[in-house]
Motif scaffolding. Sequence first.
Motif, PDB file in Angstrom:
ATOM      1  N   ILE A 101      38.350  51.097  43.376  1.00 49.41           N
ATOM      2  CA  ILE A 101      37.894  49.805  43.173  1.00 49.41           C
ATOM      3  C   ILE A 101      36.460  49.790  42.721  1.00 49.41           C
ATOM      4  CG2 ILE A 101      39.447  48.176  44.183  1.00 49.41           C
ATOM      5  CD1 ILE A 101      37.715  48.164  46.475  1.00 49.41           C
ATOM      6  N   THR A 102      36.021  48.758  41.804  1.00 56.37           N
ATOM      7  CA  THR A 102      34.565  49.052  41.221  1.00 56.37           C
ATOM      8  C   THR A 102      33.460  48.922  42.410  1.00 56.37           C
ATOM      9  OG1 THR A 102      34.048  46.470  41.436  1.00 56.37           O
ATOM     10  CG2 THR A 102      35.236  47.502  39.472  1.00 56.37           C
ATOM     11  N   THR A 103      33.682  48.289  43.597  1.00 56.79           N
ATOM     12  CA  THR A 103      32.617  48.454  44.572  1.00 56.79           C
ATOM     13  C   THR A 103      32.412  49.859  45.073  1.00 56.79           C
ATOM     14  OG1 THR A 103      34.144  47.637  46.114  1.00 56.79           O
ATOM     15  CG2 THR A 103      32.812  46.010  45.115  1.00 56.79           C
ATOM     16  N   ASN A 130      39.213  47.243  38.552  1.00 53.34           N
ATOM     17  CA  ASN A 130      39.557  46.138  39.711  1.00 53.34           C
ATOM     18  C   ASN A 130      40.762  46.286  40.554  1.00 53.34           C
ATOM     19  OD1 ASN A 130      41.527  44.843  38.487  1.00 53.34           O
ATOM     20  ND2 ASN A 130      40.432  43.418  37.505  1.00 53.34           N
ATOM     21  N   HIS A 131      40.817  45.629  41.657  1.00 53.93           N
ATOM     22  CA  HIS A 131      41.865  45.701  42.734  1.00 53.93           C
ATOM     23  C   HIS A 131      43.373  45.626  41.896  1.00 53.93           C
ATOM     24  CE1 HIS A 131      43.902  45.125  46.589  1.00 53.93           C
ATOM     25  NE2 HIS A 131      44.610  44.350  45.946  1.00 53.93           N
ATOM     26  N   SER A 149      40.053  47.860  49.065  1.00 53.09           N
ATOM     27  CA  SER A 149      39.502  47.218  50.404  1.00 53.09           C
ATOM     28  C   SER A 149      40.640  46.551  50.798  1.00 53.09           C
ATOM     29  CB  SER A 149      38.474  46.143  49.898  1.00 53.09           C
ATOM     30  OG  SER A 149      37.264  46.738  49.753  1.00 53.09           O
ATOM     31  N   ARG A 196      33.313  37.255  39.406  1.00 53.59           N
ATOM     32  CA  ARG A 196      34.289  38.443  39.025  1.00 53.59           C
ATOM     33  C   ARG A 196      35.250  37.888  38.244  1.00 53.59           C
ATOM     34  NH1 ARG A 196      34.238  43.445  41.122  1.00 53.59           N
ATOM     35  NH2 ARG A 196      35.932  44.023  39.712  1.00 53.59           N
ATOM     36  N   SER A 200      40.242  40.619  40.327  1.00 54.02           N
ATOM     37  CA  SER A 200      39.264  41.530  41.167  1.00 54.02           C
ATOM     38  C   SER A 200      39.431  40.891  42.703  1.00 54.02           C
ATOM     39  CB  SER A 200      37.863  40.999  40.831  1.00 54.02           C
ATOM     40  OG  SER A 200      36.869  40.707  41.740  1.00 54.02           O
ATOM     41  N   GLY A 201      39.457  42.040  43.581  1.00 55.32           N
ATOM     42  CA  GLY A 201      39.585  41.967  44.904  1.00 55.32           C
ATOM     43  C   GLY A 201      38.498  41.107  45.516  1.00 55.32           C
ATOM     44  N   THR A 202      37.102  41.354  45.059  1.00 54.87           N
ATOM     45  CA  THR A 202      36.064  40.332  45.425  1.00 54.87           C
ATOM     46  C   THR A 202      36.023  39.027  44.979  1.00 54.87           C
ATOM     47  OG1 THR A 202      34.718  42.370  44.905  1.00 54.87           O
ATOM     48  CG2 THR A 202      33.521  40.429  45.465  1.00 54.87           C
ATOM     49  N   ARG A 268      34.602  43.704  55.454  1.00 53.96           N
ATOM     50  CA  ARG A 268      35.752  44.715  54.943  1.00 53.96           C
ATOM     51  C   ARG A 268      35.598  46.193  55.055  1.00 53.96           C
ATOM     52  NH1 ARG A 268      37.245  43.093  49.343  1.00 53.96           N
ATOM     53  NH2 ARG A 268      39.236  42.654  49.932  1.00 53.96           N
TER      54      ARG A 268
HETATM   55  P1  PGA Z   1      37.324  44.407  42.881  1.00 56.36           P
HETATM   56  O1  PGA Z   1      37.326  45.156  44.217  1.00 56.36           O
HETATM   57  O2  PGA Z   1      36.488  45.769  42.164  1.00 56.36           O
HETATM   58  O3  PGA Z   1      38.618  44.381  42.321  1.00 56.36           O
HETATM   59  O4  PGA Z   1      36.272  43.395  43.026  1.00 56.36           O
HETATM   60  C1  PGA Z   1      36.398  45.175  45.148  1.00 56.36           C
HETATM   61  C2  PGA Z   1      37.285  44.681  46.632  1.00 56.36           C
HETATM   62  O5  PGA Z   1      38.457  44.442  46.525  1.00 56.36           O
HETATM   63  O6  PGA Z   1      36.427  44.500  47.701  1.00 56.36           O
END
Ligand code: PGA
Length: 316
Positions: A101-103, A130-131, A149, A196, A200-202, A268
Motif C-alpha cells: 500500500i502507498t503508505t 492503494n489498499h 494495514s 485520498r 484507499s485504506g487511509t 495501525r
Molecule cells: P492506502 O493504504 O495507500 O490504500 O491509503 C494505507 C493504509 O491502508 O494504511
Amino acid sequence: MRQITLHQLQVFEAAARHCSFTRAAEELFLTQPTISMQVKQLSQAIGLPLFEQVGKRLFLTDAGQTLLVTCREIFERLSMLEMTVADMKGLKQGQLRLAVITTAKYVVPRLLGPFCQRYPGIDVSLKVTNHERVMERMAANLDDLYIVSQPPEHLDIQSHAFVENPLVVLAPPNHPLADAKHISLEQLAGEPFIMREPGSGTRKVVQELFDRYEIPIKVKLEIGSNEAIKQAIAGGLGISVLSLHSLNLEGNNGQFSILNVEHFPILRHWYVVHPSGKQLSVVARTFFDYLQAEGRQIADLKNALEWSAELAHFAQ
Ligand code: PGA
C-alpha cells in the motif's frame, strides 16, 4: 498439447499481458511475424483460437484466459524450482514480487536495502498501489507477498504485523488549530479536507471514524497520492490524515503541524501477508522471516516519533 513448447507459452504470455503482438515482440526482441506464428501454432495445438480482434484491439478468448492462468502457474512453478535448486546450492536467488500500500513505500525500500545487500542474487519487483488494488492483486495471486494495514478478513491468510503505522491529522503550520489541545472531531467538521481516492485504506479508516460519530467531512479535494496531499496541505488547501511515516524521510521542517485531535493518532500496523494456501518460494519465505525478525528495528519508527515535539502531547 504435448507439442507445446515453453517458448510458445512465453510468447503467448507476453502477448496476452500486453494485448498486443507488437509490444510482445519488442519485449522479447522478436519480430511481430514470429509472435503471430508462435501464437498460431499454439492455438492449433490447443484446438481453439486464443485471441480475437475487435476493431483495432486484441482480446483474449475464454480459451486464451484459461491458458494464461495455466501459463502463470507453470512459470511460477519453474521459478520456484530455480530458487529451490539455488537454495540447495547455498544461494538465495530469484525474484521477489511485492505489492504494498502507498503508505508503506516510505519504509519498504529502506527494508529492502539491507535485505538485497545480504542476498545479492535476489531481484525485487515492487508494486505500490492503494489498499483495494493490493487486495485485487492478492485475489489474482499476482505477487509473492503483500503489505497492508488491514489484512482481509474474508480470506484465509497468514500475516505478521511488523511495524506501527500511526495516522495523524496534518495541517499547515499557521493553521488556527495548530496550538490547540484536544480538538474534537466536531471542530474539524467545517475544515476543508484533502482526501485520498476511493479504494484507499487511509480514506476508509478516516471515513469510518467520522461516520461512527456522525460527523460530516467537507471534502475539498480528492488526490490519489500522499505526496501530492502533502503539497496541497503546505499550499494551504486544507487538512488531511496521513501516515506519520510520510513525514519521516525529510522530517517536518516546519512545513506541517500535527493537530492534537481526539481519537488520533489512529494506531495501525503494517502486516506482511500471503494467502494460507500459497506455497512461498524460498526467496519470499526469506523476506517474510526477515521482516518478522528485523523489520521493526530497520524501519525504526522511533525516529519518526521523535522528530516532532508536537507529538509529545499524544504520549500523555
Ligand atoms: P492506502 O493504504 O495507500 O490504500 O491509503 C494505507 C493504509 O491502508 O494504511
